[in-house]
Design a protein around this motif. Structure first.
Motif, mmCIF file in Angstrom:
data_model
loop_
_atom_site.group_PDB
_atom_site.id
_atom_site.type_symbol
_atom_site.label_atom_id
_atom_site.label_comp_id
_atom_site.label_asym_id
_atom_site.label_seq_id
_atom_site.Cartn_x
_atom_site.Cartn_y
_atom_site.Cartn_z
ATOM 1 N N LEU A 1 60.327 40.780 -81.290
ATOM 2 C CA LEU A 1 61.450 39.873 -81.131
ATOM 3 C C LEU A 1 62.517 40.072 -82.198
ATOM 4 O O LEU A 1 63.620 39.537 -82.074
ATOM 5 C CB LEU A 1 60.960 38.419 -81.155
ATOM 6 N N ASP A 2 62.209 40.833 -83.247
ATOM 7 C CA ASP A 2 63.224 41.083 -84.278
ATOM 8 C C ASP A 2 64.094 42.282 -83.949
ATOM 9 O O ASP A 2 64.999 42.643 -84.705
ATOM 10 C CB ASP A 2 62.577 41.260 -85.657
ATOM 11 N N GLY A 3 63.815 42.953 -82.821
ATOM 12 C CA GLY A 3 64.640 44.084 -82.396
ATOM 13 C C GLY A 3 64.455 45.338 -83.210
ATOM 14 O O GLY A 3 65.250 46.277 -83.111
ATOM 15 N N LYS A 4 63.385 45.394 -84.002
ATOM 16 C CA LYS A 4 63.195 46.539 -84.894
ATOM 17 C C LYS A 4 62.107 47.494 -84.421
ATOM 18 O O LYS A 4 61.621 48.313 -85.194
ATOM 19 C CB LYS A 4 62.853 46.044 -86.305
ATOM 20 N N ASP A 5 61.741 47.399 -83.157
ATOM 21 C CA ASP A 5 60.764 48.356 -82.631
ATOM 22 C C ASP A 5 61.325 49.762 -82.703
ATOM 23 O O ASP A 5 62.520 49.987 -82.466
ATOM 24 C CB ASP A 5 60.445 48.037 -81.160
ATOM 25 N N LYS A 6 60.462 50.717 -83.037
ATOM 26 C CA LYS A 6 60.895 52.111 -83.027
ATOM 27 C C LYS A 6 61.159 52.532 -81.593
ATOM 28 O O LYS A 6 60.584 52.009 -80.648
ATOM 29 C CB LYS A 6 59.817 53.007 -83.639
ATOM 30 N N LYS B 1 48.475 42.102 -92.134
ATOM 31 C CA LYS B 1 49.116 43.421 -92.096
ATOM 32 C C LYS B 1 50.623 43.321 -91.864
ATOM 33 O O LYS B 1 51.354 44.264 -92.119
ATOM 34 C CB LYS B 1 48.483 44.269 -90.988
ATOM 35 N N VAL B 2 51.081 42.166 -91.397
ATOM 36 C CA VAL B 2 52.498 42.002 -91.061
ATOM 37 C C VAL B 2 53.263 41.429 -92.253
ATOM 38 O O VAL B 2 52.897 40.389 -92.806
ATOM 39 C CB VAL B 2 52.659 41.071 -89.847
ATOM 40 N N GLU B 3 54.341 42.102 -92.623
ATOM 41 C CA GLU B 3 55.208 41.614 -93.696
ATOM 42 C C GLU B 3 56.067 40.470 -93.169
ATOM 43 O O GLU B 3 56.418 40.438 -91.975
ATOM 44 C CB GLU B 3 56.112 42.741 -94.198
ATOM 45 N N PRO B 4 56.461 39.512 -94.024
ATOM 46 C CA PRO B 4 57.297 38.386 -93.579
ATOM 47 C C PRO B 4 58.567 38.832 -92.859
ATOM 48 O O PRO B 4 59.013 38.165 -91.919
ATOM 49 C CB PRO B 4 57.628 37.671 -94.902
ATOM 50 N N ALA B 5 59.141 39.947 -93.263
ATOM 51 C CA ALA B 5 60.382 40.420 -92.641
ATOM 52 C C ALA B 5 60.184 40.803 -91.176
ATOM 53 O O ALA B 5 61.160 40.922 -90.429
ATOM 54 C CB ALA B 5 60.942 41.612 -93.412
ATOM 55 N N ARG B 6 58.929 40.998 -90.752
ATOM 56 C CA ARG B 6 58.668 41.361 -89.357
ATOM 57 C C ARG B 6 58.051 40.191 -88.577
ATOM 58 O O ARG B 6 57.500 40.385 -87.506
ATOM 59 C CB ARG B 6 57.725 42.571 -89.278
ATOM 60 N N ILE B 7 58.176 38.983 -89.129
ATOM 61 C CA ILE B 7 57.716 37.780 -88.429
ATOM 62 C C ILE B 7 58.934 37.077 -87.825
ATOM 63 O O ILE B 7 59.930 36.860 -88.519
ATOM 64 C CB ILE B 7 56.979 36.822 -89.384
ATOM 65 N N THR B 8 58.859 36.730 -86.557
ATOM 66 C CA THR B 8 59.967 36.046 -85.895
ATOM 67 C C THR B 8 59.464 34.759 -85.250
ATOM 68 O O THR B 8 58.568 34.778 -84.414
ATOM 69 C CB THR B 8 60.596 36.931 -84.803
#
Length: 555
Positions: free
Chosen positions: A399-404, A359-366
């Protein structure tokens, strides 16, 4: 969510110590400093039981773990396809029989599962373990170092995969194999042998203290993170799964040959630029230390992160594994390569897990490495930064800082009206003690006086109990006291998010935490939720990542 079954700074090169099992992939007769670190997860060593090498199938290293998750999806898809035929059920049972299982946690310390979010979801934490066991001819050939044949295996690759509760992001934390930490008491589930707690011990030795469940126990004790599952693979498993998946692109800044004048090195030989690697070459990449950057384990971890990210992208972008024969082969390789905990011991459970991971896109993997500090030739968790990274994982912060932005419903005022101040009973306890500081004497009394001065006539202090609480909290036992607890928090300026229901208290209880060791006014600390720079984060969508080659290993 698969809750029931699938719950889920330095640049100094390392100094090898005598007796560390390392070997050159191309020279089995010599010991190399590279193999031990990027060893593939396996559980043998103490006999063939831990490794599962008797199957003669190559296994996967620590880094291929992420790809494994996706491979599993294909593995089970193969079963589904075969299931349309009459032999489907028998084949399914055959695959289940391939999977080796071990106990999840061999330690005494248990970490509570995280609290579900508003949607009832919880994070999933999986420890990926790469074993350096040389307990079969195949693993010996791939690992070299003949003198270590049959020796106790080491957990030379350790990565924690954290899947967020809402399944939008994934974080990976690698721990260097020579991290010094406290390994808890562990009991071998088969022999009953008890391994007493050990301090300042290299983390990779945890595997030999009863199995992967001891490595899980050591991680939980250090990080405070609840671990739901583990997966382990050995050298042979890395090779077989890499072959089954096909080529994965990797990049080096210059021509590289990982071999020094004494034969130390993984044997990896690549030309400058991007090359598609698989099989033994993939294992070499994952084990290479000599030739990458400063020759340290940290550089090797970075190379592993690049491989895993590339593998995930490759699998997602080229969903070509639709041929039944290829699927069947992948299913065989994946199930024979893995050793897992009992909660992942069937193809169905592995498939459920892979569904969650996909379900996780590569852009949201850290990908990150535990922040560290050198102590001689070894490392220890870096004070401040390491604990911060662990906290982010514990609190399910991306860890990518993109949490809403979190809309904290817990900060809303309770529907339960508060009683008059002079009718609210409040017990104040001292929770100012920390791992390095003792409790502040008289702190509970001081804060209770503040409440008395504000009109809370029934406020009192517990002068006999000193607890440990990082943050100041107000706890209440039942819904009818929630309003009272919030009134106490508001009077002292404590955020309502720090008011919580607990069955461990009998009335409204204020625990003065380590964040309020002095002063009369509670100051709300604004936490920095950014990933520490020392964690060397790498985003899963970064296609430009390229390993820097040490000039002494070019050709």
């Amino acid at each position: 969510m698969v809750r029931s079954d699938v719950r889920g700074d330095g640049g100094r090169p390392r100094v090898e110590e005598p007796g560390e099992p390392d070997g050159d992939l191309e020279r089995p007769e010599e010991s190399s400093g590279e193999d031990a670190d990027v060893r593939v997860p396996q559980q043998r060593g103490r006999g063939a039981r831990r490794g599962g090498g008797g199957r003669g199938r190559p296994k996967t290293t620590g880094r291929p773990r992420r790809r494994r998750a996706l491979r599993w999806s294909a593995s089970v898809l193969a079963v589904v396809i075969l299931g349309t035929a009459g032999a489907g059920y028998l084949y399914y049972q055959h695959l289940n029989g391939n999977i080796k299982k071990e106990k999840l946690n061999l330690g005494d310390t248990k970490i509570a599962e995280p609290t579900p979010n508003a949607a009832g979801q919880t994070p999933l934490n999986i420890l990926l373990i790469g074993s350096d066991a040389r307990d079969t001819e195949e693993n010996q050939k791939l690992g070299g170092a003949r003198e270590t044949f049959g020796a106790t295996p080491l957990a030379d690759v350790q990565m924690l995969v954290h899947l967020s509760a809402d399944r939008t992001n994934m974080s990976v934390v690698s721990m260097p194999r020579d991290t010094l930490l406290d390994i808890p008491k562990c009991t071998d589930p088969d022999s009953g042998e008890v391994y007493e707690a050990s301090s300042t011990t290299m983390t990779n030795q945890s595997l030999g203290r009863g199995g992967p469940g001891c490595t899980v126990a050591a991680w939980q004790e250090l990080t405070g993170i609840h671990i739901d599952h583990f997966m382990m693979v050995d050298f042979a498993g890395v090779v077989s799964m890499a072959d089954a998946i096909g080529g994965v692109p990797v990049c080096v800044t210059d021509n590289i040959e990982s071999k020094d004048s004494q034969g130390h090195g993984s044997g990896l030989k690549l030309e400058k630029g991007t090359t598609y690697i698989q099989g033994e070459q993939a294992l070499q990449w994952l084990r290479t230390r000599y030739g990458f950057e400063d020759g340290s384990d940290i550089a090797r971890a970075k190379a592993q992160h690049m491989y895993m990210n590339s593998m995930v992208r490759q699998l997602r972008e080229n969903a070509t594994i639709t041929n039944p024969n290829k699927l069947r082969k992948l299913a065989e390789e994946a199930t024979e390569a893995l050793t897992v905990d009992e909660g992942l011991g069937t193809v169905t459970k592995l498939y459920d897990l892979s569904t969650e991971l996909r379900k996780v896109e590569p852009a949201r993997i850290t990908m990150t490495t535990m922040p560290y500090t050198y102590v001689g030739a070894r490392v220890v968790p870096k004070e401040g930064d390491a604990e911060k990274l662990f906290r982010l994982v514990r609190e399910d912060i991306a860890l990518d800082g993109k949490d809403k932005k979190k809309t904290t419903t817990e900060d809303e005022t309770s529907d339960d009206p508060a009683a008059a101040k002079d009718e609210i009973g409040v017990l104040v306890q001292n929770g100012t003690m920390t791992s390095s500081l003792g409790p502040v004497s008289g702190r509970a009394h001081t804060v209770s006086q503040l409440l008395l001065e504000d009109g809370f006539a029934k406020a009192s202090s517990d002068t006999t109990t000193a607890t440990v609480e990082d943050k100041t909290v107000v706890r209440y036992p039942s819904a009818e006291l929630e309003g009272d607890a919030q009134a106490v928090a508001e009077a002292l300026g404590i955020p309502l998010s720090q008011v919580e229901k607990s069955t461990n208290v009998s009335g409204v209880t204020l625990i003065v935490g380590a964040d309020w060791r002095e002063g009369k006014a509670y100051e709300v600390e604004k936490e920095d939720d950014s990933t520490p720079k020392s964690a060397d984060a790498l985003n899963g969508a970064n296609k430009k990542a390229c390993m820097e080659v040490n000039p002494n290993f070019t050709w």
